[in-house]
Design an enzyme around this catalytic site. Sequence first.
Site, PDB file in Angstrom:
ATOM      1  N   LYS A  84      28.722 -29.767  10.281  1.00 27.05           N
ATOM      2  CA  LYS A  84      28.255 -30.896   9.688  1.00 27.05           C
ATOM      3  C   LYS A  84      28.735 -32.091  10.433  1.00 27.05           C
ATOM      4  O   LYS A  84      28.296 -33.028  10.653  1.00 27.05           O
ATOM      5  CB  LYS A  84      28.188 -31.032   8.285  1.00 27.05           C
ATOM      6  N   GLU A 106      24.183 -39.619   0.790  1.00 30.50           N
ATOM      7  CA  GLU A 106      24.087 -38.894  -0.601  1.00 30.50           C
ATOM      8  C   GLU A 106      24.592 -37.551  -0.191  1.00 30.50           C
ATOM      9  O   GLU A 106      24.818 -37.037   0.621  1.00 30.50           O
ATOM     10  CB  GLU A 106      22.869 -38.942  -1.089  1.00 30.50           C
ATOM     11  N   SER A 373      28.032 -21.094  10.195  1.00 34.06           N
ATOM     12  CA  SER A 373      27.968 -22.633  10.074  1.00 34.06           C
ATOM     13  C   SER A 373      29.254 -23.137   9.587  1.00 34.06           C
ATOM     14  O   SER A 373      29.683 -24.191   9.921  1.00 34.06           O
ATOM     15  CB  SER A 373      27.072 -22.873   9.374  1.00 34.06           C
TER      16      SER A 373
HETATM   17  C1  LIG Z   1      25.347 -27.941   4.686  1.00 34.03           C
HETATM   18  C2  LIG Z   1      25.511 -26.599   5.359  1.00 34.03           C
HETATM   19  C3  LIG Z   1      24.488 -25.515   5.755  1.00 34.03           C
HETATM   20  C4  LIG Z   1      23.155 -26.095   5.600  1.00 34.03           C
HETATM   21  O1  LIG Z   1      22.740 -27.119   6.490  1.00 34.03           O
HETATM   22  P1  LIG Z   1      21.810 -26.818   7.590  1.00 34.03           P
HETATM   23  O2  LIG Z   1      21.366 -28.238   8.074  1.00 34.03           O
HETATM   24  O3  LIG Z   1      20.731 -26.125   7.327  1.00 34.03           O
HETATM   25  O4  LIG Z   1      22.689 -26.313   8.728  1.00 34.03           O
HETATM   26  C5  LIG Z   1      24.792 -24.305   6.401  1.00 34.03           C
HETATM   27  N1  LIG Z   1      26.232 -24.088   6.175  1.00 34.03           N
HETATM   28  C6  LIG Z   1      27.218 -24.890   5.670  1.00 34.03           C
HETATM   29  C7  LIG Z   1      28.512 -24.353   5.890  1.00 34.03           C
HETATM   30  C8  LIG Z   1      26.796 -26.093   5.259  1.00 34.03           C
HETATM   31  O5  LIG Z   1      27.889 -26.706   5.133  1.00 34.03           O
END
Ligand SMILES: *Cc1c(COP(=O)(O)O)cnc(C)c1O
Length: 403
Positions: A84, A106, A373
């Site tokens: 992110k 938000e 992610s």
């Molecule tokens: C916020 C988040 C997601 C989901 O967001 P996407 O926009 O779909 O990537 C996935 N994994 C983690 C670790 C997150 O913090």
Amino acid sequence: MTDKHTNYGGAYVPEMLWETLRVLTAEFESAKKDPEFQREFEDLLKNYSGRPTPLIFAERATKDLGGAKVYLKNEGANHTGAHKITHCLGQGLLAKRLGKKMLIAETGAGQHGLATATVAAKLGLECVVFMGSEDIRRQRPNVFLMERLGTKVVPVEYGSKTLKDAVNEALKFWMENLDTAHYCIGSVLGPAPYPEMNRYFQSVISREIRAQLKERENKLPDAVLACVGGGSNAMGSFDDFLAEKSVRLIGVEAGGTGKKLGEHASRKIAGELGIFHGYKSLFLQTEDGQIAPTHSISAGLDYPGIGPDLADLYESGRVELAYATDDEAVSAADYFAKFEGVISALESAHALAEARKVAPKLSKDSVVVVTLSGRGDKDLFNFARAFKDESFKKFLKDEYERS
Ligand SMILES: *Cc1c(COP(=O)(O)O)cnc(C)c1O
């Protein structure tokens, strides 16, 4: 300002916001062509966030699964522990170009709020984060951290006191402060140009995967897997491979606890065309077209809509969607912790769960890349609950009594 190419996307916002979105679009277009902006963005990615993130060969898991070679693209190695930060840095730099003094956002579980707060502190911008009071109660550690970063966390006390109410409050504040505030959106969604903008910033993931795999295996991946909440880590992981027809692109959604509305957050299972939060896409809806409640063990996937580009790529068949249940995600996180020494976020564990199904079906010379992610630190409480860890419960009690 509807999207030229597809049925999805657009900018369904009050007229008051049109000019702001037009100016933002123009600034984004000019920034893309400006070497100085590129240099600044790349410098922050490298020297602040720690890119490139490693591409880990999951050697023991590969052997155990008995099919394709599995690689893990570890976005959890980023500063703040997830992907992110990347699109927040991009938007923060754009906000400064626009002469804005403040980032607003938000947040539901606090992850996007935390990334925005971090970037605001780094770039010397003020930051206000709107959060439902119910979410504040559930996510105290993230609220604490945002406040340490100098952000003002504003509780939203109406409606369900959760994410959607926080969105409304942030939009209201934005319209009252258009000259000074940039609304930092946390995924590849919202009105144009946000989906394209965040996809552009996150596409660094797929470019790195391509280069790193070329060096290691001298080939393209056969499949790229990523979890999908709104879709930013997935679009970022897919973007550079869209034109490579040999590369399967698989987005993995939250299958939750069952297939009934309210038990999952999968648009593959039940998504229908709708307009919400300023864009047209697939949303989980009730029979009368209201946004339906969703469930996932992972906060980041617990969202009713999917980014418009992903909806389009799914409809055209270029991107496949799959889903993993809460239990499959926990089990996959545990598996890769034991086999690879990687504790992934529960969101990312959904993609790992699908990898356990896909890899054994492919030949040994194929390569599957799974985007992690985020890392699992933030899910400590969730993991402890999922494994019914009694000593963890006792620890929390003791901590409570100590303070
Ligand atoms: C916020 C988040 C997601 C989901 O967001 P996407 O926009 O779909 O990537 C996935 N994994 C983690 C670790 C997150 O913090």
